[in-house]
Design a protein around this motif. Sequence first.
Motif, PDB file in Angstrom:
ATOM      1  N   TYR A 160      33.690  47.427  28.799  1.00  0.00           N
ATOM      2  CA  TYR A 160      33.202  47.711  29.738  1.00  0.00           C
ATOM      3  C   TYR A 160      33.695  46.807  30.945  1.00  0.00           C
ATOM      4  O   TYR A 160      34.282  45.644  30.627  1.00  0.00           O
ATOM      5  N   THR A 175      29.601  55.081  39.383  1.00  0.00           N
ATOM      6  CA  THR A 175      30.614  55.755  38.347  1.00  0.00           C
ATOM      7  C   THR A 175      30.409  57.006  38.302  1.00  0.00           C
ATOM      8  O   THR A 175      29.785  57.738  38.586  1.00  0.00           O
ATOM      9  N   SER A 177      31.405  60.053  34.574  1.00  0.00           N
ATOM     10  CA  SER A 177      32.095  60.423  33.451  1.00  0.00           C
ATOM     11  C   SER A 177      33.590  61.082  33.826  1.00  0.00           C
ATOM     12  O   SER A 177      33.629  61.842  34.637  1.00  0.00           O
ATOM     13  N   ASN A 301      36.584  57.471  32.150  1.00  0.00           N
ATOM     14  CA  ASN A 301      35.537  56.841  31.690  1.00  0.00           C
ATOM     15  C   ASN A 301      35.282  57.892  30.583  1.00  0.00           C
ATOM     16  O   ASN A 301      35.046  59.249  30.468  1.00  0.00           O
ATOM     17  N   GLU A 305      29.529  56.248  26.651  1.00  0.00           N
ATOM     18  CA  GLU A 305      29.546  55.128  27.153  1.00  0.00           C
ATOM     19  C   GLU A 305      29.223  55.106  28.739  1.00  0.00           C
ATOM     20  O   GLU A 305      28.557  54.108  29.307  1.00  0.00           O
ATOM     21  N   THR A 306      29.679  55.986  29.348  1.00  0.00           N
ATOM     22  CA  THR A 306      29.387  56.017  30.855  1.00  0.00           C
ATOM     23  C   THR A 306      27.627  56.346  30.910  1.00  0.00           C
ATOM     24  O   THR A 306      27.007  55.758  31.809  1.00  0.00           O
ATOM     25  N   ASN A 345      33.557  52.165  30.127  1.00  0.00           N
ATOM     26  CA  ASN A 345      33.324  52.595  31.299  1.00  0.00           C
ATOM     27  C   ASN A 345      33.557  51.444  32.236  1.00  0.00           C
ATOM     28  O   ASN A 345      33.754  50.355  31.964  1.00  0.00           O
TER      29      ASN A 345
END
Length: 386
Positions: A160, A175, A177, A301, A305-306, A345
Motif C-alpha cells: 500500500y 482512490t 479500483s 489498484n 485491497e482497494t 492500493n
Amino acid sequence: MTIKPEEEYREVVEWRRDLHAHPELLYEVHRTASFVSAKLKEFGCDEIVTEIGRTGVVGLIHGQKRTSGKVIGLRADMDALPIEEMTGVPWASKTQGKMHACGHDGHTAMLLGAAQQLARTRHFDGIAAVIFQPAEEGGGGAKAMIDDGLISRFRIAEIYALHTEPGLPIGHFATASGPIAASADGFRIHVEGKGAHGASPHVSIDPLVVGSNIILAFQTIVSRNVHPMKCAVVTVGALNGGKAGNIIPQSAELRGTTRTFDPSLRDLIEARVITIAEKVAEAYGAKASVAYKRMYPPTVNHVRETLFAVNVAKALVGETNVSAELAPLMGSEDFSFMLEERPGNIMLIGNGDTASVHDPRYDFNDAAIPYGIAYFKSLIESGMPL
C-alpha cells in the motif's frame, strides 16, 4: 482509532521540514536514506536493510504474534525534483535547483511516524515492512527495488502507498479500483535531412519542416486510432534544430511522451509513433530514427485491497470524507511496478488548498501528517489483526 491533533506530532513535523530543507534527486538520496535508517534503528525495528535498489531502505517490524505468517508492505518515496523553490517558508530547500515539490518529504515522514508507533505497540499478527524508495521521479526506483529482491526477499503479500493531493481537503482520502494513473513512455526522434543556406531552400531537405509535419501527423493517433471512449495522450514537448535564422539545419530532434491506461493501446501508440515518424520523413526524402522507451506501466489498484483500504480510511475519518470513485489521472506513478508484483492500493490524501505538485510554490501540508500516520498504522493493524 482516534486521529491525534497535529500538535502531538511536532517531532514528525520537524522530520518532514528537515527532509524538505535537504532535497535529493533520483538515486542520490544518501542523506535521506541515512536519516530514515537512523530513525528506524531508534524505533527498534527488528531488521533494517539498506541499499535495496541502490539507495532504498526497508525496515521490518514484527507484531506481537507472527502466527499468520503474513507480511504487508507500506511504501513511501524519498526523492525530490529539479525545481527551484519559491515557497519562502523557513524550511525551504537549502540546495539550489532542487526541492520537494511532490510531497515525498511528507510521505517519508508519515511512514516514519507510523513505523515509530507500530514498533512501540506491535498490536498485530504478522510483519510490517516499511519501504522507503528512491527515484520515483523518472528513475524507476520501484522496479530497481523489485529487481533487487524487495518482494521475494521479504515475502510481501500485499502493498500500500499514499500520495498527497492538493485540492482535496485535509482529513479526506480518495482512490478507486482499477486504473488510477496512466502509463508513461517517452520517445526521441532524430530527423536527418540536408542542410543548406536559407537563401537556397530548394537544395535542402528541411528537417524542421519534416519534424513539424510529424508533429501534425501525431495528432491523428488519438483522434483516428483510439476508441472515443478510451483515454490516451501523445505529446511532443520539444523540437530542436538549427542555430541561425538564415541556415536550414542538417538535422532536428523531437522529444515527447505518450500515456494511456490500456496495455493494448500502449502497443498501438508505440507502433503508430514509429511508423508515422519514419514514413513522413521518407515522404520528404529525409530519414527518421525513433528511440522509444517504455518507462512506467499503468497504475492499477486491485479490487479487494482497494475495498480494504477504503474501509480503513472510512473507519478513521468517516464515510463522507472518503471517495472510492476517483477519476483516473493521466499522470504516472512508479508504484505501478509494485502493484504488478503484488495486490495493493495507492490512496490519495488531502493536502488542502495548496499549490499543485511539481509547482515551485508547493509545500506539503503538515496538517495531513496525523491522518497519514493513522492510515498507515491502521492498514497494518486491520490487515493483520491479533
